[in-house]
Design a protein around this motif. Structure first.
Motif, short mmCIF file in Angstrom:
data_model
loop_
_atom_site.label_atom_id
_atom_site.label_comp_id
_atom_site.label_asym_id
_atom_site.label_seq_id
_atom_site.Cartn_x
_atom_site.Cartn_y
_atom_site.Cartn_z
N GLN A 186 0.88 -1.35 -0.03
CA GLN A 186 -0.05 0.09 -0.16
C GLN A 186 0.69 1.23 -0.15
N LYS A 195 -11.47 0.51 -0.05
CA LYS A 195 -11.44 -0.73 0.44
C LYS A 195 -10.38 -0.87 1.49
N LEU A 196 -9.08 -0.43 1.28
CA LEU A 196 -7.91 -0.62 1.96
C LEU A 196 -7.69 0.21 3.02
N ARG A 248 -4.02 6.95 -9.72
CA ARG A 248 -4.64 5.96 -8.81
C ARG A 248 -3.57 5.49 -7.77
N ALA A 249 -2.07 5.37 -8.26
CA ALA A 249 -1.30 5.06 -7.24
C ALA A 249 -1.12 5.88 -6.02
N LEU A 280 -11.17 2.77 -5.56
CA LEU A 280 -11.08 1.58 -5.04
C LEU A 280 -10.38 0.93 -3.82
N GLY A 281 -9.04 1.36 -4.21
CA GLY A 281 -8.19 1.09 -3.09
C GLY A 281 -8.41 2.06 -1.68
N PHE A 287 -14.66 5.67 -19.00
CA PHE A 287 -13.97 4.47 -18.91
C PHE A 287 -12.65 4.46 -19.38
N MET A 342 -3.37 6.30 -2.87
CA MET A 342 -3.16 5.28 -1.61
C MET A 342 -2.20 6.17 -0.58
N ASN A 365 -2.59 -0.63 -17.18
CA ASN A 365 -3.31 -1.58 -16.14
C ASN A 365 -4.53 -0.95 -15.36
N LEU A 366 -5.16 -0.16 -16.06
CA LEU A 366 -6.33 0.59 -15.42
C LEU A 366 -7.49 -0.63 -15.39
N PHE A 367 -8.40 -0.31 -14.54
CA PHE A 367 -9.32 -1.37 -14.49
C PHE A 367 -10.42 -1.17 -15.43
N PRO A 368 -10.65 -1.79 -16.55
CA PRO A 368 -11.33 -1.24 -17.70
C PRO A 368 -13.00 -1.36 -17.43
N HIS A 369 -13.31 -2.08 -16.28
CA HIS A 369 -15.01 -2.17 -15.94
C HIS A 369 -15.08 -1.02 -15.33
#
Lengths: 229, 243
Positions: free
Chosen positions: B80, B107-108, B152-153, B103-104, B136, B156, B90-94
């Protein structure tokens, strides 16, 4: 005889429609619960297999799963059904419907497992790495990142398996289950009319599978791939 | 000298019988911006991926903030604090861009939705993509996706950022916008380890350059010395090809 007379004789006379209703009920019960077993167990096996494929972990579990798949996919479902009914669950406290659920569920699980595995393997490795690099565990990454994409990709294959399953249950009559197919057969033997009861049964199966196709279309729309641009 | 953030001790990595990293030891200090350069196949990316244990080294150890990354019971918690940016984004395509960023933290880090989204929007604004929050990943250009991947990184709140050839998959005209984001980060004193082929970035932004070849840590130098005064033959031969 006119069409109306055929329909009357095969469906109404002596309340023969009850055979079809009872048969439909049994077919639906077997399909529904077998589907639940198939999806649940198939997910677990698919996860174990793809985890082994991707990480090399769980060699023994993977070996057991592979053996299971070989047996289940390599022998006819009707033979498996009869083995369950006549060799394993020999006590007749187990009804044919119960044995049918178990047999078709375990059989379907093998196919669902391979569909799930192919779905997971279709997701690029970078997705797992991105999830892990944020600090998610393997399981969390599977849950939040890999599976949602994998399931979406295999939706058509999963529904195809559902459709195969519902038609496969037509052999349940082999273990004394009065399913939809058996119902048609019983009526045929009573009325000595082949066309009407068999076409009735065929039509009902068709409606059921068309319902699955409809459901699939709706789910795919709900999953609308906005991300594809 | 600044505090040691990551200590790499005698790192070895073998794939099958091929030794990709030979006995690499290096210390990374807080605020360092390190460029790792070297020919293709020299083990640069493998080295970087060992730092957050995406690859498991065959021998040696990596100490991050006083804890062994390799022997840690909970490497997920250590990760983390180590942000990573990949060549392929490597983004989350969905998920929408906003969901990719939240998300991180949700959830984390157990942040509330509002808190996570507020922070995500601030980060997007910083890289000029606040208007893309609802889109998206595959609707964005490569350069935009990589900028999203960086924030995104950052969402965190990591202590170090690892970059694995962040501009190699980009069309040339998009390289600049990603490098600019990385420059800004360096100016804010973020600790960065960057595997790169961008010699300009290595020269102008980093304070240390590490040179790897065939899995050996050949030399390290300040960029000025590395690019203009390095007498190592292998470095000179490499530089003569890329400059």
């Amino acid at each position: 005889m006119s069409l109306q007379e055929h329909l009357y004789m095969n469906l109404v006379q002596d309340k023969r429609y009850l055979y079809f209703l009872e048969g439909l009920k049994n077919t639906l019960i077997i399909t529904f619960f077998a589907l639940l077993i198939g999806v649940a167990l198939g997910f677990v096996i698919g996860m174990i297999r793809s985890t082994y494929d991707r990480t090399g972990k769980g060699k023994i579990a993977n070996g057991i799963c592979q053996f299971y798949l070989t047996i289940m996919r390599g022998t006819p479902a009707v033979i498996q059904l009869m083995i369950f009914y006549y060799c394993i669950f020999t006590s007749r406290i187990f009804s044919g419907v119960f044995v049918g659920i178990i047999a078709f569920g375990l059989n379907s699980a093998a196919y669902v497992a391979e569909i799930i595995r192919s779905g997971i393997m279709s997701i690029p490795k970078g997705q797992m790495e991105a999830g892990r690099s944020l600090g998610f565990s393997y399981g969390e990454t599977m849950r939040y990142i890999i599976m949602p994409q994998a399931v979406r990709n295999v939706l058509p294959a999963i529904f195809n398996e559902f459709i195969v399953l519902i038609k496969e249950t037509a052999v349940a009559g082999y273990v004394a289950v009065q399913d939809l197919t058996k119902a048609g057969d019983i009526v045929r033997s009573r009325t000595y009319d082949s066309w009407t009861p068999l076409l009735t049964v065929a039509l009902i199966y068709l409606i059921l599978t068309m319902f699955f196709s409809f459901l699939e279309k709706k789910m795919e729309e709900a999953f609308q791939r906005k991300e594809r641009g | 000298m600044a505090e040691v953030l990551i200590k790499v001790e005698h790192l070895h990595k073998k794939f099958k019988n091929q030794e990709v990293l030979h006995d690499i030891s290096v210390e990374i200090h807080k605020g360092d911006v390190i460029s790792i350069i070297g020919p293709s196949g020299s083990g640069k990316s493998t080295f970087l991926r060992c730092l957050n244990a995406l690859e498991s080294p065959t021998k040696g150890d990596i100490i991050f903030e006083g804890q062994s990354v390799l022997r840690s019971k909970n490497v997920d918690v250590l990760r983390q604090k180590m942000g990573m940016v990949f060549q392929q984004f490597n983004l989350f395509p969905h998920m929408s861009i906003l969901d990719n960023l939240t998300l991180g933290p949700r959830k984390l880090l157990k942040k509330s939705k509002e808190e996570a989204e507020e922070k995500a929007m601030a980060l997007l604004k910083r890289v000029g993509l606040e208007d893309k929050a609802g889109q998206f990943p595959l609707q964005l250009s490569g350069g935009q996706q990589q900028r999203v991947a960086i924030v995104r990184a950052l969402a965190m709140e990591p202590d170090v950022m690892l970059f694995d050839e962040p501009t190699s998959a980009l069309d040339p005209e998009m390289v600049g916008e990603v490098l600019q984001v990385m420059r800004d980060l360096a100016e804010e004193k973020m600790t960065m380890v960057v595997v790169t082929h961008e010699m300009g970035f290595a020269r102008e932004v980093s304070n240390r350059v590490l040179f790897l070849e065939d899995g050996y840590f050949i030399t390290e130098a300040a960029p000025e010395d590395f690019f203009y005064h390095c007498e190592n033959e292998r470095v000179q031969s490499f530089l003569s090809k890329v400059l």
